[in-house]
Design an enzyme around this catalytic site. Structure first.
Site, short mmCIF file in Angstrom:
data_model
loop_
_atom_site.label_atom_id
_atom_site.label_comp_id
_atom_site.label_asym_id
_atom_site.label_seq_id
_atom_site.Cartn_x
_atom_site.Cartn_y
_atom_site.Cartn_z
N PRO A 163 0.85 -1.37 -0.15
CA PRO A 163 0.04 -0.04 -0.26
C PRO A 163 0.70 1.33 0.08
O PRO A 163 2.05 1.38 0.64
CB PRO A 163 -0.82 -0.23 1.26
N GLU A 164 0.19 2.31 -0.65
CA GLU A 164 1.15 3.54 -0.69
C GLU A 164 0.77 4.11 0.77
O GLU A 164 -0.15 3.90 1.44
CB GLU A 164 0.34 4.64 -1.95
#
Length: 129
Positions: free
Chosen positions: A2-3
């Protein structure tokens, strides 16, 4: 993976829902994530209150009463789901569920199982800054 912005959004979104709640019961699946669940994790979580939620790098830290923290990494496909009511049936990829005293719950769902849910002592977290 995930960012950072996604992890920040998830942690901020949960703040309005779970801070101040007491964990009545916690359950884990028998499937291994990136790391196995800690021994006796579910027993240690019983009757703990959620004090705060923070983000450190790509980890979500759910700080509890009793000087412990639930450490969550979403991996590639994991998600934390808050529900106002405990579901009758868990989904196939629900690996961790915290039931709260008000009958709401927090579920960690991860089809690919690259994420993790861990329980760590606050001293351990604070020493590794």
């Amino acid at each position: 993976m995930p960012e950072l912005s996604e992890v920040e959004t998830v942690s901020k979104g949960l703040q309005n829902h779970i801070i101040g709640k007491n964990i009545k019961l916690a359950l884990t699946s028998d499937k291994r994530l990136r790391l196995p669940f800690p021994q006796k994790m579910t027993a240690k979580l019983k009757n703990k209150e959620i004090l705060s939620i923070k983000r450190r790098a790509r980890y979500i830290l759910i700080c509890l009463s009793g000087q412990e923290t639930i450490l969550v990494h979403l991996g590639m496909s994991g998600k934390l789901i808050y529900q106002n009511k405990i579901p009758n049936k868990l989904e196939k990829h629900d690996h961790f569920i915290a039931h709260f005293a008000d009958d709401s719950c927090l579920i960690y769902n991860d089809p690919r199982r690259f994420g993790l849910v861990d329980l760590v002592d606050n001293k351990e977290i604070n020493n590794n800054q």
